[in-house]
Design an enzyme around this catalytic site. Sequence first.
Site, PDB file in Angstrom:
ATOM      1  N   ARG A  47       0.909  -1.123   0.083  1.00 14.01           N
ATOM      2  CA  ARG A  47      -0.094  -0.096  -0.041  1.00 14.01           C
ATOM      3  C   ARG A  47       0.879   1.269  -0.041  1.00 14.01           C
ATOM      4  O   ARG A  47       0.550   2.242  -0.797  1.00 14.01           O
ATOM      5  CB  ARG A  47      -0.864   0.036   1.256  1.00 14.01           C
ATOM      6  CG  ARG A  47      -1.963  -1.190   1.264  1.00 14.01           C
ATOM      7  CD  ARG A  47      -2.958  -1.029   0.170  1.00 14.01           C
ATOM      8  NE  ARG A  47      -3.916  -2.389   0.346  1.00 14.01           N
ATOM      9  CZ  ARG A  47      -5.150  -2.445   1.028  1.00 14.01           C
ATOM     10  NH1 ARG A  47      -5.069  -1.414   2.091  1.00 14.01           N
ATOM     11  NH2 ARG A  47      -5.611  -3.654   0.923  1.00 14.01           N
ATOM     12  N   ASP A 150     -18.017   8.435   8.354  1.00 16.34           N
ATOM     13  CA  ASP A 150     -16.738   7.337   8.040  1.00 16.34           C
ATOM     14  C   ASP A 150     -15.463   8.249   8.145  1.00 16.34           C
ATOM     15  O   ASP A 150     -15.377   9.578   8.250  1.00 16.34           O
ATOM     16  CB  ASP A 150     -16.791   7.053   6.640  1.00 16.34           C
ATOM     17  CG  ASP A 150     -15.954   5.678   6.547  1.00 16.34           C
ATOM     18  OD1 ASP A 150     -16.469   4.436   6.580  1.00 16.34           O
ATOM     19  OD2 ASP A 150     -14.712   5.999   6.247  1.00 16.34           O
TER      20      ASP A 150
END
Length: 279
Positions: A47, A150
């Site tokens: 990542r 979120d």
Amino acid sequence: MNMISSNPNEDFQYSYSDKEFSRIIELVNQWTGIHLSREKKPLTYSRYSKIIRRRQLHGFADYIALVEEGDDEVTREFINSITTNFTSFYREDHHFTFLQNYLLSSTTKRPVKIWSAGCSTGEEPYTIAMTIKEAQRRDRSVDACLLATDLDRDVLARAEAGVYTADRIEGLTKERKTSFFLKGCGNKLGMVRVKPEVRNLIDFAQLNLMDNWSLPHNMDIIFCRNVMIYFNKATQKMLIDKFAKVQSVGSKLVIGHSENIGIENSQYKLIGKTIYERV
């Protein structure tokens, strides 16, 4: 299938020491509450090496130093790269059967307050909103308000837009497709958009569950599904304690199929499949 070498220093562009990985673990936990195991080293290499390459940094030491400076854009990119945003409409559909029954049997004189905590790209809160609309068709007195939050601002923006590829709603009934979605045409062919009457039921907001947030009390139902699986036991307990503070006796907490809040918890009791009630 392991697509990444167990030793990230082999066949990869950047060295990645155990010390650097330990600092990545600390930063991920600090910013998201997610507790990464040592087995996640290849995942973090995959990542974050993309960011290092794109930013033309020399390696993980430089990237860690950059993250530690606390720039908002860098922090957001760091968080977004490690959080997983898999979701779908009517995922674990028994939860929405329960929700509809709850709405139809509610005797509250005010709107039922629902919170989708960790709403990702919006499939969960839109499913909740569709469930509210279906309940209202059966009983026009049903009233509810829905908050969707979120940590990840990028997925939150996608959720607010309410636009999806048509294949995302293939599993829905024809009635739900026509009732709740608009088909795209022209350069939007193959896309669908959630109808305004569904979208308008939801208030979207950015919120980090690890922060000292303040929400209205008496949240009647909290959906926090497939979020706590990324937290260690201590963080899970802390989050459950936070939820308990904004819920009164009889309120409901809905979690993911692979999650539980622990048999030692005295604030909630299990009343259904991954459905808990505040006691």
